[in-house]
Design a protein around this motif. Sequence first.
Motif, PDB file in Angstrom:
ATOM      1  N   MET A  58       6.265  16.503 -22.397  1.00  0.00           N
ATOM      2  CA  MET A  58       5.767  15.248 -22.041  1.00  0.00           C
ATOM      3  C   MET A  58       6.380  15.013 -20.752  1.00  0.00           C
ATOM      4  O   MET A  58       7.528  14.824 -20.678  1.00  0.00           O
ATOM      5  CB  MET A  58       6.186  14.156 -23.079  1.00  0.00           C
ATOM      6  N   PRO A  59       5.653  14.639 -19.607  1.00  0.00           N
ATOM      7  CA  PRO A  59       6.072  14.157 -18.267  1.00  0.00           C
ATOM      8  C   PRO A  59       6.927  12.969 -18.456  1.00  0.00           C
ATOM      9  O   PRO A  59       6.751  12.056 -19.388  1.00  0.00           O
ATOM     10  CB  PRO A  59       4.989  13.977 -17.531  1.00  0.00           C
ATOM     11  N   ARG A  60       8.023  12.941 -17.760  1.00  0.00           N
ATOM     12  CA  ARG A  60       8.892  11.533 -18.059  1.00  0.00           C
ATOM     13  C   ARG A  60       9.428  11.166 -16.835  1.00  0.00           C
ATOM     14  O   ARG A  60       9.879  11.975 -15.700  1.00  0.00           O
ATOM     15  CB  ARG A  60      10.022  12.083 -18.815  1.00  0.00           C
ATOM     16  N   VAL A  61       9.460   9.830 -16.307  1.00  0.00           N
ATOM     17  CA  VAL A  61       9.958   9.113 -15.088  1.00  0.00           C
ATOM     18  C   VAL A  61      10.838   8.274 -15.510  1.00  0.00           C
ATOM     19  O   VAL A  61      10.549   7.337 -16.218  1.00  0.00           O
ATOM     20  CB  VAL A  61       8.792   8.648 -14.238  1.00  0.00           C
ATOM     21  N   ASP A  62      12.021   8.230 -14.943  1.00  0.00           N
ATOM     22  CA  ASP A  62      12.988   7.296 -15.084  1.00  0.00           C
ATOM     23  C   ASP A  62      13.103   6.728 -13.935  1.00  0.00           C
ATOM     24  O   ASP A  62      13.805   6.995 -13.022  1.00  0.00           O
ATOM     25  CB  ASP A  62      14.399   7.901 -15.653  1.00  0.00           C
ATOM     26  N   VAL A  63      12.844   5.274 -13.958  1.00  0.00           N
ATOM     27  CA  VAL A  63      12.620   4.579 -12.814  1.00  0.00           C
ATOM     28  C   VAL A  63      13.796   3.520 -12.748  1.00  0.00           C
ATOM     29  O   VAL A  63      13.870   2.608 -11.641  1.00  0.00           O
ATOM     30  CB  VAL A  63      11.513   3.647 -12.561  1.00  0.00           C
TER      31      VAL A  63
ATOM     32  N   ASP B  39      -2.748  16.428 -16.543  1.00  0.00           N
ATOM     33  CA  ASP B  39      -3.937  16.539 -17.096  1.00  0.00           C
ATOM     34  C   ASP B  39      -4.514  15.544 -18.336  1.00  0.00           C
ATOM     35  O   ASP B  39      -3.601  15.014 -18.857  1.00  0.00           O
ATOM     36  CB  ASP B  39      -3.797  17.960 -17.967  1.00  0.00           C
ATOM     37  N   GLY B  40      -5.608  15.632 -18.519  1.00  0.00           N
ATOM     38  CA  GLY B  40      -6.023  14.491 -19.575  1.00  0.00           C
ATOM     39  C   GLY B  40      -5.388  15.061 -20.944  1.00  0.00           C
ATOM     40  O   GLY B  40      -5.289  16.137 -21.249  1.00  0.00           O
ATOM     41  N   GLY B  41      -5.093  14.004 -21.816  1.00  0.00           N
ATOM     42  CA  GLY B  41      -4.649  14.155 -23.095  1.00  0.00           C
ATOM     43  C   GLY B  41      -3.064  14.167 -23.000  1.00  0.00           C
ATOM     44  O   GLY B  41      -2.483  14.269 -24.149  1.00  0.00           O
ATOM     45  N   GLU B  42      -2.276  14.081 -21.868  1.00  0.00           N
ATOM     46  CA  GLU B  42      -1.028  14.011 -21.549  1.00  0.00           C
ATOM     47  C   GLU B  42      -0.594  12.480 -21.873  1.00  0.00           C
ATOM     48  O   GLU B  42      -1.248  11.747 -21.468  1.00  0.00           O
ATOM     49  CB  GLU B  42      -0.547  14.870 -20.467  1.00  0.00           C
ATOM     50  N   VAL B  43       0.590  12.470 -21.951  1.00  0.00           N
ATOM     51  CA  VAL B  43       1.241  11.198 -21.964  1.00  0.00           C
ATOM     52  C   VAL B  43       2.346  11.099 -21.193  1.00  0.00           C
ATOM     53  O   VAL B  43       3.193  11.990 -21.163  1.00  0.00           O
ATOM     54  CB  VAL B  43       1.777  10.775 -23.459  1.00  0.00           C
ATOM     55  N   LEU B  44       2.554  10.012 -20.079  1.00  0.00           N
ATOM     56  CA  LEU B  44       3.802   9.845 -19.249  1.00  0.00           C
ATOM     57  C   LEU B  44       4.711   8.980 -19.922  1.00  0.00           C
ATOM     58  O   LEU B  44       4.366   7.744 -20.515  1.00  0.00           O
ATOM     59  CB  LEU B  44       3.284   9.380 -18.017  1.00  0.00           C
ATOM     60  N   GLU B  45       5.865   9.449 -19.860  1.00  0.00           N
ATOM     61  CA  GLU B  45       6.922   8.598 -20.530  1.00  0.00           C
ATOM     62  C   GLU B  45       7.596   7.866 -19.457  1.00  0.00           C
ATOM     63  O   GLU B  45       8.266   8.580 -18.585  1.00  0.00           O
ATOM     64  CB  GLU B  45       8.054   9.350 -21.424  1.00  0.00           C
ATOM     65  N   VAL B  46       7.689   6.515 -19.487  1.00  0.00           N
ATOM     66  CA  VAL B  46       8.169   5.808 -18.386  1.00  0.00           C
ATOM     67  C   VAL B  46       9.419   5.119 -18.965  1.00  0.00           C
ATOM     68  O   VAL B  46       9.418   4.219 -19.761  1.00  0.00           O
ATOM     69  CB  VAL B  46       7.177   4.976 -17.641  1.00  0.00           C
TER      70      VAL B  46
ATOM     71  N   PRO C 156      -0.691   6.987 -21.857  1.00  0.00           N
ATOM     72  CA  PRO C 156      -1.532   8.297 -22.151  1.00  0.00           C
ATOM     73  C   PRO C 156      -2.929   8.307 -21.372  1.00  0.00           C
ATOM     74  O   PRO C 156      -3.308   7.195 -20.688  1.00  0.00           O
ATOM     75  CB  PRO C 156      -2.092   8.010 -23.537  1.00  0.00           C
ATOM     76  N   LYS C 157      -3.159   9.533 -20.992  1.00  0.00           N
ATOM     77  CA  LYS C 157      -4.051   9.838 -20.086  1.00  0.00           C
ATOM     78  C   LYS C 157      -5.377  10.229 -20.921  1.00  0.00           C
ATOM     79  O   LYS C 157      -5.134  11.134 -21.489  1.00  0.00           O
ATOM     80  CB  LYS C 157      -3.580  10.753 -18.711  1.00  0.00           C
TER      81      LYS C 157
ATOM     82  N   ASP D 110       1.984   8.346  -8.769  1.00  0.00           N
ATOM     83  CA  ASP D 110       1.706   9.658  -8.511  1.00  0.00           C
ATOM     84  C   ASP D 110       1.841  10.758  -9.591  1.00  0.00           C
ATOM     85  O   ASP D 110       1.435  11.628  -9.867  1.00  0.00           O
ATOM     86  CB  ASP D 110       3.034   9.924  -7.532  1.00  0.00           C
ATOM     87  N   ALA D 111       2.874  10.532 -10.543  1.00  0.00           N
ATOM     88  CA  ALA D 111       3.413  11.174 -11.703  1.00  0.00           C
ATOM     89  C   ALA D 111       2.105  11.261 -12.801  1.00  0.00           C
ATOM     90  O   ALA D 111       1.633  12.255 -13.188  1.00  0.00           O
ATOM     91  CB  ALA D 111       4.469  10.739 -12.575  1.00  0.00           C
ATOM     92  N   PHE D 112       1.556  10.160 -13.049  1.00  0.00           N
ATOM     93  CA  PHE D 112       0.458   9.992 -13.838  1.00  0.00           C
ATOM     94  C   PHE D 112      -0.821  10.805 -13.124  1.00  0.00           C
ATOM     95  O   PHE D 112      -1.309  11.433 -14.003  1.00  0.00           O
ATOM     96  CB  PHE D 112      -0.190   8.440 -13.989  1.00  0.00           C
ATOM     97  N   ALA D 113      -1.191  10.757 -11.986  1.00  0.00           N
ATOM     98  CA  ALA D 113      -2.068  11.596 -11.399  1.00  0.00           C
ATOM     99  C   ALA D 113      -2.131  12.861 -11.359  1.00  0.00           C
ATOM    100  O   ALA D 113      -3.104  13.758 -11.648  1.00  0.00           O
ATOM    101  CB  ALA D 113      -2.281  11.083  -9.871  1.00  0.00           C
ATOM    102  N   GLU D 114      -0.991  13.505 -11.757  1.00  0.00           N
ATOM    103  CA  GLU D 114      -0.620  15.056 -11.618  1.00  0.00           C
ATOM    104  C   GLU D 114      -0.968  15.559 -13.069  1.00  0.00           C
ATOM    105  O   GLU D 114      -0.912  16.614 -13.171  1.00  0.00           O
ATOM    106  CB  GLU D 114       0.854  15.375 -11.250  1.00  0.00           C
TER     107      GLU D 114
END
Length: 75
Positions: A1-6, A26-33, A73-74, A20-24
Amino acid sequence: MPRVDVREMPPPERHTEIHDAFAEMDGGEVLEVVNDHEPKPLFYEMRAEVESFDPDGYEVEREGERTFVAQFPKQ
């Protein structure tokens, strides 16, 4: 799972980094912020501006006094 700690980023840079991270992804993935506050403004921004964002799958958990982990989620 992609993760961005801001938490350590300057606030004006955070949304750009997350978008930017969300745009990279694929569909069905979830970005953890990981953020220092509940990212409701980001949720509303994503819902209004990002067609591939799935607002029904959005979740956020508080993991400490200044730590919030949100799932974006995307489709």
